[in-house]
Design an enzyme around this catalytic site. Structure first.
Site, PDB file in Angstrom:
ATOM      1  N   SER A 195       0.840  -1.191   0.000  1.00 56.81           N
ATOM      2  CA  SER A 195       0.000   0.000   0.000  1.00 56.81           C
ATOM      3  C   SER A 195       0.872   1.235   0.000  1.00 56.81           C
ATOM      4  O   SER A 195       2.018   1.220   0.472  1.00 56.81           O
ATOM      5  CB  SER A 195      -0.909   0.023   1.239  1.00 56.81           C
ATOM      6  N   GLY A 200       2.641   2.796  -2.067  1.00 57.09           N
ATOM      7  CA  GLY A 200       3.951   2.786  -2.697  1.00 57.09           C
ATOM      8  C   GLY A 200       5.033   2.054  -1.928  1.00 57.09           C
ATOM      9  O   GLY A 200       6.205   2.085  -2.321  1.00 57.09           O
ATOM     10  N   GLU A 233      -5.867   4.325 -11.662  1.00 58.41           N
ATOM     11  CA  GLU A 233      -4.648   5.064 -11.995  1.00 58.41           C
ATOM     12  C   GLU A 233      -4.258   4.789 -13.447  1.00 58.41           C
ATOM     13  O   GLU A 233      -4.219   3.634 -13.885  1.00 58.41           O
ATOM     14  CB  GLU A 233      -3.508   4.655 -11.071  1.00 58.41           C
ATOM     15  N   GLU A 261      -2.922   0.968 -12.286  1.00 57.77           N
ATOM     16  CA  GLU A 261      -3.405   0.216 -11.136  1.00 57.77           C
ATOM     17  C   GLU A 261      -4.832   0.618 -10.815  1.00 57.77           C
ATOM     18  O   GLU A 261      -5.384   1.549 -11.414  1.00 57.77           O
ATOM     19  CB  GLU A 261      -2.495   0.453  -9.916  1.00 57.77           C
ATOM     20  N   ASP A 275      -5.742   7.601  -2.074  1.00 58.62           N
ATOM     21  CA  ASP A 275      -4.981   8.625  -1.354  1.00 58.62           C
ATOM     22  C   ASP A 275      -4.907   9.940  -2.131  1.00 58.62           C
ATOM     23  O   ASP A 275      -5.044  11.024  -1.565  1.00 58.62           O
ATOM     24  CB  ASP A 275      -3.579   8.121  -0.974  1.00 58.62           C
ATOM     25  N   THR A 276      -4.731   9.859  -3.446  1.00 60.26           N
ATOM     26  CA  THR A 276      -4.687  11.085  -4.234  1.00 60.26           C
ATOM     27  C   THR A 276      -6.035  11.799  -4.231  1.00 60.26           C
ATOM     28  O   THR A 276      -6.107  13.005  -4.483  1.00 60.26           O
ATOM     29  CB  THR A 276      -4.269  10.796  -5.683  1.00 60.26           C
ATOM     30  N   ARG A 310       2.831   8.931   6.341  1.00 62.20           N
ATOM     31  CA  ARG A 310       1.921  10.035   6.070  1.00 62.20           C
ATOM     32  C   ARG A 310       1.097  10.311   7.320  1.00 62.20           C
ATOM     33  O   ARG A 310       0.312   9.486   7.766  1.00 62.20           O
ATOM     34  CB  ARG A 310       1.024   9.653   4.900  1.00 62.20           C
TER      35      ARG A 310
END
Length: 363
Positions: free
Chosen positions: A127, A129, A235, A247, A254-255, A332
């Site tokens: 997850s 990255g 994505e 993906e 998240d984006t 994050r």
């Protein structure tokens, strides 16, 4: 909306647990533990929000009449990069980067020779990255393999190796399935990554009409095949004349945090309304908007923040602190959100706000 929510996570004090009606802490790869919790609470709906979950058990629950959001099939395919990639390329015939799977360093070295450099290596299950890296030379393969193994979620030591796409930009197309017939799209979201993880996102992205139509067509084909109701984060790489599938996440992305200020209904609103069968309102952009993450840089068991007041003093800026109880490098911890007259101005405001906030941790 009147729901009784039980938040489950693998550690106590997780952000959702702090605001839910109840919570459970356990390893969701443990099928028996998962069954115990489901039997205890008898939920009407299960919304998977973690990659490391025993998807086979979700299929059992769905067969017993529990709604899985978006669907058990969607979760099973998209929580594993190899399954969704095989589906998209072999069954649906959609273009992706050239790719292959490796389960050892030796296999990765052989695959890299065929695909060529630079290439991207990432775990089939991870997850945000984690474990993802760009490999530029044969000398870096071993380091990337070990990094991928460290970032793996689940219990499979397997990576996907793919060609590096020289794209002009990449987008997240939030795709909402409210029922079997209707697919709704949010305006495309641009994003920038470092270490394979999102750092900032902005909405909208200016796209040629034909490329946007192709992106929406790809997203609709894939999400219709997966089925269910909810939001998908699709994505895509955008080159000068093509759109390439990358993906897909079967949940808020998240984006998509930028939608907390960019739209009249956020991605979270859209997800829960779709899952509950409440319908989807017309999506309206409120103006050029951006998000920028706030990362920790040390390990700590207690966390505090400074600079939040200064960040909030920037016009058009809002700050959301997630409330994670511990920190580690690159974790994050919060997000800065901004609206402005232009995308460039919104991105700059979000970046400035993020730079003003410091995460303090006590080891």
């Amino acid at each position: 909306l009147g729901c009784d929510v039980i938040a489950c996570d693998r550690y106590n004090g997780a952000p959702a647990q702090q605001v839910a009606d109840g919570y459970e802490t356990f390893d969701m790869l443990d099928a028996e533990a998962l069954r115990r919790v489901v039997n205890k609470h008898q939920p009407a709906i299960i919304i998977p929000e973690i990659e490391a979950i025993r998807t086979e058990a979700l299929t059992e629950f769905e067969a017993d009449g529990i709604q899985i959001a978006p669907s058990a099939r969607a979760v099973n395919y998209t929580m594993n990069r190899d399954k969704i990639r095989d589906l998209v390329t072999e069954e649906l015939g959609i273009r992706t980067a050239k790719f292959a799977y490796g389960e050892s360093l030796q296999e990765c070295e052989q695959i890299a020779k065929k695909i060529g450099y630079p290439l991207v290596m990432k775990p089939v299950m991870s997850s945000s990255g984690k474990g993802q890296s760009v490999v530029h030379t044969p000398a870096s393969i071993q380091e990337s393999w070990h990094y991928a193994c460290q970032g793996m979620r689940g219990d499979r030591q397997r990576v996907i190796i793919e060609e590096f796409i020289d794209f002009q930009y990449e987008i997240t197309l939030l795709t909402v399935r409210a029922n079997l017939e209707k697919t709704v799209f949010c305006p495309p979201i641009g994003h920038r990554q470092e270490r394979g993880d999102y750092q900032e996102s902005w909405q909208p992205v200016e796209m040629r009409a034909d490329l946007l139509e192709k992106a929406q067509n790809i997203a609709q084909i894939v999400t219709r095949n997966l089925g269910g109701a909810g939001i998908f984060g699709v994505e895509l790489f955008v080159t000068e004349d093509d759109v390439i599938f990358s993906e897909l996440s079967p949940r808020p992305h998240d984006t998509g945090l930028v939608t907390l200020v960019s739209q009249n209904v956020s991605q979270f609103d859209l997800h829960v309304r779709s899952v509950l069968g409440l319908g989807v309102p017309q999506i309206q952009l409120l103006g050029p908007s951006a998000s920028h993450v706030v990362l920790a840089n040390t390990d700590g068991n207690q966390v505090s923040y400074s600079g939040v007041d200064e960040a909030l003093g920037i016009p058009g800026v809002d700050v959301r602190i997630f409330g994670k109880p511990t920190s580690r490098p690159y974790r994050r911890m919060a997000v800065c959100l901004a609206r402005a007259d232009t995308i460039e101005q919104a991105r700059e405001r979000a970046r400035q706000a993020s730079n003003l906030i410091t995460v303090h941790s006590i080891t």
